[in-house]
Design a protein around this motif. Structure first.
Motif, PDB file in Angstrom:
ATOM      1  N   LYS A   1     -12.024  26.866  29.275  1.00 18.53           N
ATOM      2  CA  LYS A   1     -11.194  26.911  28.071  1.00 18.53           C
ATOM      3  C   LYS A   1     -10.333  25.657  28.095  1.00 18.53           C
ATOM      4  N   LEU A   2     -10.803  24.639  27.385  1.00 20.12           N
ATOM      5  CA  LEU A   2     -10.143  23.343  27.409  1.00 20.12           C
ATOM      6  C   LEU A   2      -9.048  23.276  26.349  1.00 20.12           C
ATOM      7  N   VAL A   3      -7.920  22.697  26.734  1.00 19.29           N
ATOM      8  CA  VAL A   3      -6.831  22.435  25.797  1.00 19.29           C
ATOM      9  C   VAL A   3      -6.447  20.959  25.911  1.00 19.29           C
ATOM     10  N   GLN A   4      -5.550  20.544  25.006  1.00 22.79           N
ATOM     11  CA  GLN A   4      -5.092  19.161  24.873  1.00 22.79           C
ATOM     12  C   GLN A   4      -6.209  18.318  24.246  1.00 22.79           C
ATOM     13  N   THR A   5      -5.926  17.838  23.049  1.00 25.04           N
ATOM     14  CA  THR A   5      -6.933  17.178  22.226  1.00 25.04           C
ATOM     15  C   THR A   5      -7.645  16.052  22.958  1.00 25.04           C
ATOM     16  N   ARG A   6      -6.895  15.175  23.595  1.00 27.36           N
ATOM     17  CA  ARG A   6      -7.524  14.027  24.251  1.00 27.36           C
ATOM     18  C   ARG A   6      -8.404  14.469  25.417  1.00 27.36           C
ATOM     19  N   ALA A   7      -7.981  15.473  26.159  1.00 32.78           N
ATOM     20  CA  ALA A   7      -8.800  15.971  27.268  1.00 32.78           C
ATOM     21  C   ALA A   7     -10.116  16.549  26.744  1.00 32.78           C
ATOM     22  N   ILE A   8     -10.045  17.262  25.630  1.00 32.24           N
ATOM     23  CA  ILE A   8     -11.256  17.846  25.037  1.00 32.24           C
ATOM     24  C   ILE A   8     -12.195  16.740  24.563  1.00 32.24           C
ATOM     25  N   LEU A   9     -11.644  15.770  23.847  1.00 35.30           N
ATOM     26  CA  LEU A   9     -12.466  14.669  23.347  1.00 35.30           C
ATOM     27  C   LEU A   9     -13.096  13.882  24.494  1.00 35.30           C
ATOM     28  N   ASN A  10     -12.328  13.641  25.553  1.00 35.38           N
ATOM     29  CA  ASN A  10     -12.865  12.893  26.693  1.00 35.38           C
ATOM     30  C   ASN A  10     -14.017  13.650  27.358  1.00 35.38           C
ATOM     31  N   TYR A  11     -13.866  14.962  27.476  1.00 38.24           N
ATOM     32  CA  TYR A  11     -14.928  15.764  28.100  1.00 38.24           C
ATOM     33  C   TYR A  11     -16.218  15.675  27.287  1.00 38.24           C
ATOM     34  N   ILE A  12     -16.084  15.848  25.980  1.00 41.63           N
ATOM     35  CA  ILE A  12     -17.257  15.790  25.107  1.00 41.63           C
ATOM     36  C   ILE A  12     -17.881  14.395  25.151  1.00 41.63           C
ATOM     37  N   ALA A  13     -17.032  13.371  25.083  1.00 41.27           N
ATOM     38  CA  ALA A  13     -17.538  12.001  25.091  1.00 41.27           C
ATOM     39  C   ALA A  13     -18.273  11.684  26.389  1.00 41.27           C
ATOM     40  N   GLU A  14     -17.721  12.132  27.521  1.00 42.74           N
ATOM     41  CA  GLU A  14     -18.378  11.901  28.808  1.00 42.74           C
ATOM     42  C   GLU A  14     -19.698  12.664  28.887  1.00 42.74           C
TER      43      GLU A  14
ATOM     44  N   TYR B   1     -21.699  13.692  26.578  1.00 41.00           N
ATOM     45  CA  TYR B   1     -22.769  13.293  25.654  1.00 41.00           C
ATOM     46  C   TYR B   1     -22.900  11.769  25.535  1.00 41.00           C
ATOM     47  N   ASN B   2     -22.434  11.077  26.568  1.00 39.74           N
ATOM     48  CA  ASN B   2     -22.671   9.630  26.677  1.00 39.74           C
ATOM     49  C   ASN B   2     -22.098   8.857  25.494  1.00 39.74           C
ATOM     50  N   LEU B   3     -20.875   9.194  25.136  1.00 38.85           N
ATOM     51  CA  LEU B   3     -20.182   8.519  24.031  1.00 38.85           C
ATOM     52  C   LEU B   3     -18.884   7.876  24.515  1.00 38.85           C
ATOM     53  N   ASN B   4     -18.866   7.484  25.800  1.00 42.26           N
ATOM     54  CA  ASN B   4     -17.618   6.977  26.390  1.00 42.26           C
ATOM     55  C   ASN B   4     -17.831   5.700  27.198  1.00 42.26           C
ATOM     56  N   GLY B   5     -18.791   4.887  26.793  1.00 41.87           N
ATOM     57  CA  GLY B   5     -18.994   3.606  27.453  1.00 41.87           C
ATOM     58  C   GLY B   5     -19.790   3.716  28.741  1.00 41.87           C
TER      59      GLY B   5
ATOM     60  N   MET C   1      -8.194   2.621  24.410  1.00 42.31           N
ATOM     61  CA  MET C   1      -7.154   1.908  23.650  1.00 42.31           C
ATOM     62  C   MET C   1      -7.383   2.051  22.150  1.00 42.31           C
ATOM     63  N   TYR C   2      -8.619   1.844  21.719  1.00 41.62           N
ATOM     64  CA  TYR C   2      -8.917   2.017  20.301  1.00 41.62           C
ATOM     65  C   TYR C   2      -8.639   3.457  19.852  1.00 41.62           C
ATOM     66  N   SER C   3      -9.067   4.408  20.662  1.00 48.29           N
ATOM     67  CA  SER C   3      -8.903   5.816  20.290  1.00 48.29           C
ATOM     68  C   SER C   3      -7.437   6.215  20.206  1.00 48.29           C
ATOM     69  N   GLU C   4      -6.630   5.737  21.141  1.00 44.63           N
ATOM     70  CA  GLU C   4      -5.210   6.095  21.121  1.00 44.63           C
ATOM     71  C   GLU C   4      -4.507   5.501  19.900  1.00 44.63           C
ATOM     72  N   GLY C   5      -4.871   4.278  19.532  1.00 43.27           N
ATOM     73  CA  GLY C   5      -4.299   3.698  18.323  1.00 43.27           C
ATOM     74  C   GLY C   5      -4.677   4.493  17.085  1.00 43.27           C
ATOM     75  N   LEU C   6      -5.949   4.873  17.000  1.00 42.60           N
ATOM     76  CA  LEU C   6      -6.404   5.689  15.869  1.00 42.60           C
ATOM     77  C   LEU C   6      -5.719   7.041  15.842  1.00 42.60           C
ATOM     78  N   ARG C   7      -5.523   7.625  17.028  1.00 39.15           N
ATOM     79  CA  ARG C   7      -4.842   8.917  17.108  1.00 39.15           C
ATOM     80  C   ARG C   7      -3.415   8.800  16.565  1.00 39.15           C
ATOM     81  N   ASP C   8      -2.715   7.715  16.914  1.00 39.37           N
ATOM     82  CA  ASP C   8      -1.350   7.505  16.407  1.00 39.37           C
ATOM     83  C   ASP C   8      -1.344   7.483  14.885  1.00 39.37           C
TER      84      ASP C   8
ATOM     85  N   SER D   1     -19.757   5.014  20.338  1.00 40.81           N
ATOM     86  CA  SER D   1     -18.818   5.696  21.239  1.00 40.81           C
ATOM     87  C   SER D   1     -17.893   6.590  20.427  1.00 40.81           C
ATOM     88  N   CYS D   2     -17.093   7.355  21.153  1.00 38.12           N
ATOM     89  CA  CYS D   2     -16.138   8.237  20.475  1.00 38.12           C
ATOM     90  C   CYS D   2     -15.139   7.441  19.644  1.00 38.12           C
TER      91      CYS D   2
END
Length: 224
Positions: free
Chosen positions: A64-77, A79-83, A94-101, A152-153
């Protein structure tokens, strides 16, 4: 067969929408449990399902994953969407954090008092055109994706953010042709094209019902 991914959130965009986008691009099917009452939220709390007493929460791979960035990172890793290496992941982050802001500023608009709305919109437009979009316009001069020549994500989040911006500021990409071209390429990907069709699991812009539900479930009052 693995259990289907289950998303626990409101029936609206909010912080879960980026997760819906990423799962869609990864072509992962998911179900949703929509929070509509305070009792549902308190049940999740009493069950110990929300580590920090917050949603979104995603059930995936027995967790049961919480925290948006942790969830996105898990999915990205997963499914090979994280470089392909640490340096690419750093750029993607860096790009993702700027977009999140930027997206979080837009997410808060439905909770903004009407008297303050124009000021908030003007501030978002200024930051978007002066701080954020020039970065992506430069990065997309030549490459078709932001990092490493591969989807990538960060690309998925940039598409989501670009569509959110256009909903509020028609013509905002007139000064950013590379980013607009990127948006066009991304929307032609089959999974994304389907997600943008009526009847998909993509959520519409937040309305009064969404705002009222969020306030009631969390037992909070405006102004925030």
């Amino acid at each position: 067969m693995a259990d289907k991914v289950v998303l626990h959130y409101f029936n609206g965009r909010g912080k879960m929408e980026s997760i819906r986008w990423l799962l869609t691009v990864a072509e992962v099917e998911f179900d949703e449990v929509h929070l509509s009452t305070r009792d549902q939220y308190e049940k999740l709390l009493s069950d110990g399902a929300l580590m920090f007493q917050q949603v979104p929460m995603v059930e995936i791979d027995g967790m049961k994953l919480v925290q948006t960035r942790a969830i996105l990172n898990y999915i990205a890793e997963k499914y090979n969407l994280n470089g392909k290496d640490l340096k690419e992941r750093a750029m993607i982050n860096m790009y993702s954090e700027g977009l999140r802001d930027l997206m979080e500023m837009i997410m808060m608009l439905p909770f903004t008092p009407p008297a303050d709305l124009k000021k908030k919109l003007d501030a978002i437009q200024t930051k978007a055109t002066e701080r954020y979009l020039p970065v992506f316009e430069k990065a997309l001069t030549g490459p078709i994706y932001l990092v490493g020549g591969k989807l990538s994500c960060a690309d998925v989040e940039l598409l989501e953010c670009s569509l959110m911006l256009e909903e509020k500021f028609a013509g905002i990409f007139a000064q950013f042709p590379n980013t607009k071209s990127f948006q066009g390429r991304m929307t032609r990907l089959p999974a994304i094209s389907r997600f943008l069709q009526p009847g998909s699991k993509r959520k519409p812009q937040p309305d009064e019902v969404y705002v009222k539900t969020v306030l009631e479930v969390f037992n909070i009052k405006l102004p925030l």
